[in-house]
Design an enzyme around this catalytic site. Structure first.
Site, PDB file in Angstrom:
ATOM      1  N   VAL A   1       0.869  -1.171   0.000  1.00 20.55           N
ATOM      2  CA  VAL A   1       0.000   0.000   0.000  1.00 20.55           C
ATOM      3  C   VAL A   1       0.905   1.219   0.000  1.00 20.55           C
ATOM      4  O   VAL A   1       2.089   1.136   0.329  1.00 20.55           O
ATOM      5  CB  VAL A   1      -0.956   0.020   1.212  1.00 20.55           C
ATOM      6  CG1 VAL A   1      -1.961  -1.117   1.124  1.00 20.55           C
ATOM      7  CG2 VAL A   1      -0.175  -0.050   2.520  1.00 20.55           C
ATOM      8  N   SER A   2       0.354   2.349  -0.371  1.00 17.88           N
ATOM      9  CA  SER A   2       1.196   3.527  -0.575  1.00 17.88           C
ATOM     10  C   SER A   2       1.439   4.347   0.683  1.00 17.88           C
ATOM     11  O   SER A   2       2.469   5.012   0.804  1.00 17.88           O
ATOM     12  CB  SER A   2       0.580   4.428  -1.658  1.00 17.88           C
ATOM     13  OG  SER A   2       0.525   3.743  -2.894  1.00 17.88           O
TER      14      SER A   2
END
Length: 214
Positions: free
Chosen positions: A12-13
Site C-alpha cells: 500500500v502507498s
C-alpha cells in the site's frame, strides 16, 4: 515432493492504508491451491514508483537465491507502476525459476499452467528488450559525454568515473537499488550514479554533467 515455497507480496502507498483487502484474497487463493506450501509474506508501505523498498528488496534477495518457487500478488501494480521496473522484475523471476500469480488478473505462470508459461516467456522477452534499451542508452550517453568537454576544452572529470563504473551501476539499477545506495556501495559520487540513471532514461548524460559542474 518438497512443499512449494511461496512468497506473498503486498503493498500500500501510505500508513493510512491497509494490506487487509488484497491479502485476504491472495491468502485464500494460496491456501486453496497449495495447502501444504511454505508461505512467507512481504509487506511494504511505500509508493509503487520506488524501485527500492524494504520488503521488496528482501523478497528479491530470496528470489535470487532460488528460494521462492511462486510469488503470489493481488495485482501487478503492487510490484511496480513503471514498465521498466516490472520488466526488470519479471526478467529476474524467469532467470531464477520463480513463477508469478496475480490473483485478481488471471495471471499464472506456474508449471501447471502451460498457457501461463507462454505468458511468462512473452513477459520475459519484454524484460530482455527493456534491459537492452537501457544498456544501449547508457553506452550512447557515456560515449557522447566522453566526446565533449567544458567550455575551456578540458574534459569533464565525472565522465571518466561514469565510464569506469557504468557496468556495475547498470547491474545494480536493474536490481532496483536506489541511486544513493548504489553510490554508497561503489564508493562513488551520488551525482555520477544519477547521471547514469538519467542516461538510461533519455539516452544522454551531458545535461546532467553540465549541471553538476555549475
Amino acid at each position: 515432493m518438497k512443499p512449494k515455497r511461496i512468497a506473498v507480496y503486498g503493498r500500500v502507498s501510505t500508513d493510512a492504508q491497509s494490506h487487509a483487502s488484497q491479502l485476504r484474497e491472495v491468502r485464500a487463493y494460496v491456501r486453496r491451491r497449495w495447502p501444504k506450501a511454505e508461505v512467507a509474506e512481504y509487506l511494504d508501505k511505500a509508493s509503487g514508483a520506488k524501485f527500492s523498498r524494504e520488503a521488496l528488496d528482501a523478497l528479491m534477495a530470496e528470489v535470487r537465491k532460488g528460494r521462492v518457487d511462486i510469488l503470489a500478488i493481488y495485482k501487478l501494480d503492487r510490484l511496480g507502476r513503471s514498465l521498466q521496473h516490472l520488466a526488470q522484475l519479471l526478467g529476474e523471476f524467469e532467470t531464477n525459476g520463480t513463477s508469478l500469480v496475480a490473483t485478481s488478473q488471471g495471471i499464472d505462470t506456474s508449471e501447471s499452467n502451460p498457457a501461463g508459461r507462454l505468458q511468462m516467456h512473452v513477459l520475459a522477452a519484454v524484460a530482455e528488450f527493456e534491459r537492452e534499451v537501457i544498456k544501449e542508452r547508457i553506452t550512447a550517453g557515456i560515449a557522447a559525454a566522453r566526446e565533449h568537454g567544458t567550455k575551456n576544452g578540458n574534459p569533464f572529470g565525472r565522465p571518466r568515473t561514469l565510464h569506469r563504473h557504468t557496468g556495475a551501476v547498470a547491474r545494480l539499477m536493474r536490481r532496483g537499488i536506489s541511486g544513493r545506495r548504489i553510490a554508497a556501495e561503489l564508493n562513488i559520487p551520488a551525482g555520477s550514479v544519477f547521471a547514469v540513471m538519467r542516461a538510461a532514461r533519455d539516452g544522454g548524460v551531458l545535461e546532467s554533467l553540465a549541471d553538476s559542474q555549475k
